[in-house]
Design an enzyme around this catalytic site. Structure first.
Site: not given
Ligand SMILES: NC(=O)C1=CN([C@@H]2O[C@H](COP(=O)(O)OP(=O)(O)OC[C@H]3O[C@@H](n4cnc5c(N)ncnc54)[C@H](O)[C@@H]3O)[C@@H](O)[C@H]2O)C=CC1
Ligand SMILES: C[C@@H](CO)CCC[C@@H](C)[C@H]1CC[C@H]2[C@@H]3[C@H](O)CC4=CC(=O)CC[C@]4(C)[C@H]3CC[C@]12C
Length: 369
Positions: A159, A163
């Protein structure tokens, strides 16, 4: 909704617009971008909530498609002024193969860039991640770091590797000539761990807590700090960047920005308790109940079980060696780059972000009964 006093002339495309972040970006654009004429939402899975948006003044076009398919992406991008590329496969639990993660996150991003170049779209905002920097698996702390803080980023997990590669492609594409001769202007946003309405892990932890009689057990020392960011503020930063990129291309093109707000630095578990607590859950222990070495053995056993069971079923628990290392390493961001470059201020205070998230969890709670 859009202010009709301003000309509605712009076409935006949001890839991944039905995901956790994507839905917030879509709703934020409709509220905060008065120049929108058409909003295209491109996703592998379209949500039923899109229907309610179709009655407003902005034309909302839902496109079911796959970013790994270049022709589908090109068709969706054609005629768009701005692309916000949030689609991605977020998987640190071993649900998808490394090849699939690469295909969606890297090849998908390549397809988006090429579609912009071929069709003449000039502005591309990419949702990167803090994971492009770290935490690294050596457990080095990143303490109040900013975009220029040196850090040993060593990516072994598919992952963060994907990215990082995708972010590099986006930044390198800045300045390429698009159809019609204008330069492509790109920029990458790196959210830290996002929380807020729709956060799947928070939902899972809540249900896990209920199954354990309203308790969760501390596994990570309270001294390990994580910087988290509210989804509404992440969405707002995307909308602002998309707007300001058109005005300040020379300054913002090819730049990365951490996505931050004023959420307090806390351990992953203590932070989650800000929301799970008001929903009746309790975190047991002021110190981890199990020593780190034992947790690591359990994490390795989980990874082994995942591998053994793979032919029969998908076993993908929260705890594996990678997530344990993530949760156990301090990673906090302190920066004002977005504020300096394009005037970003969080739209939601910490109190508001917490209230909104708790309210969402409580609704989920009552609908589950
Ligand atoms: N959730 C988090 O804490 C973080 C997320 N991100 C980034 O933010 C973005 C959004 O993440 P989330 O909303 O959390 O994830 P999510 O899984 O809720 O949303 C991702 C969306 O992309 C769509 N998708 C996946 N594969 C696809 C494909 N082949 N074609 C078209 N659409 C596709 C999915 O259907 C989904 O709706 C991602 O790029 C992720 O890497 C970055 C930092 C933190
Ligand atoms: C050992 C467990 C005991 O409670 C806790 C496990 C926590 C993990 C699932 C999360 C801890 C840190 C998170 C990640 C972090 O916030 C950064 C992220 C950035 C992204 O782009 C996608 C999500 C994630 C990788 C996030 C995922 C969940 C954790 C690994």
């Amino acid at each position: 909704m859009a202010d009709s006093a301003q000309a509605q002339e712009l076409v935006y495309l949001v890839t991944g617009g039905c995901g956790f972040l994507g839905e917030h970006v879509v709703r934020m654009l409709l509220q905060q971008e008065p120049r929108l004429r058409e909003l295209r939402i491109f996703d592998l899975h379209l949500g039923p909530w899109l229907e309610e948006l179709k009655t407003g003044p902005v034309q909302v076009t839902a496109i079911q498609g796959d970013v790994t398919q270049a022709h589908e992406v090109a068709a969706a991008v054609a005629g768009a002024h701005v692309v916000i590329h949030t689609a991605g496969l977020v998987d640190v639990f071993g649900r998808a193969s490394p090849e699939t993660i690469h295909a969606v996150n890297v090849q998908g991003t390549k397809n988006v860039i090429e579609a912009c170049v071929q069709t003449g779209t000039q502005f591309l905002v990419y949702t990167s991640s803090m994971e492009v920097v770290g935490p690294n698996i050596k457990g080095h702390p990143f303490y109040r770091g900013n975009e220029d803080t040196p850090y040993e980023a060593a990516h072994r997990h598919p992952y963060p590797r994907s990215k990082a590669l995708a972010e590099q492609l986006v930044l390198e594409a800045n300045g390429r000539k698009v159809r019609g001769g204008q330069p492509l202007v790109t920029c990458a946003l790196r959210p830290t761990g996002i929380y807020g309405e729709g956060h799947q892990i928070m939902r899972d932890l809540y249900h896990q807590g209920l199954r354990l009689g309203g308790r969760l057990f501390r596994a990570i020392p309270a001294s390990v700090e994580h910087g988290r960011v509210y989804v509404g503020n992440v969405a707002w930063m995307h909308v602002l960047v998309a707007r300001e990129l058109q005005e300040r291309a020379a300054l913002m093109g090819g730049q990365v920005y951490f996505c931050y707000d004023k959420s307090p630095y806390k351990s992953y578990e203590d932070f989650n308790m800000e929301f799970l607590g008001p929903c009746g859950l309790r975190l047991v222990g002021t110190r981890p109940l199990l020593p780190y070495w034992l947790l690591m053995i359990l994490a390795v056993l989980n990874a082994l079980l995942q591998w053994l069971l793979r032919p029969l079923l998908l076993y993908a628990p929260l705890l594996n060696p990678y997530t344990l290392a993530m949760a156990n390493t301090t990673f906090t961001v302190s920066t004002d780059k977005a504020q300096r470059h394009f005037g970003y201020e969080p739209l939601f205070s910490w109190e508001e972000s917490r209230t909104r998230t708790v309210r969402w969890m409580q609704t989920m709670d009552s609908s589950a009964q």
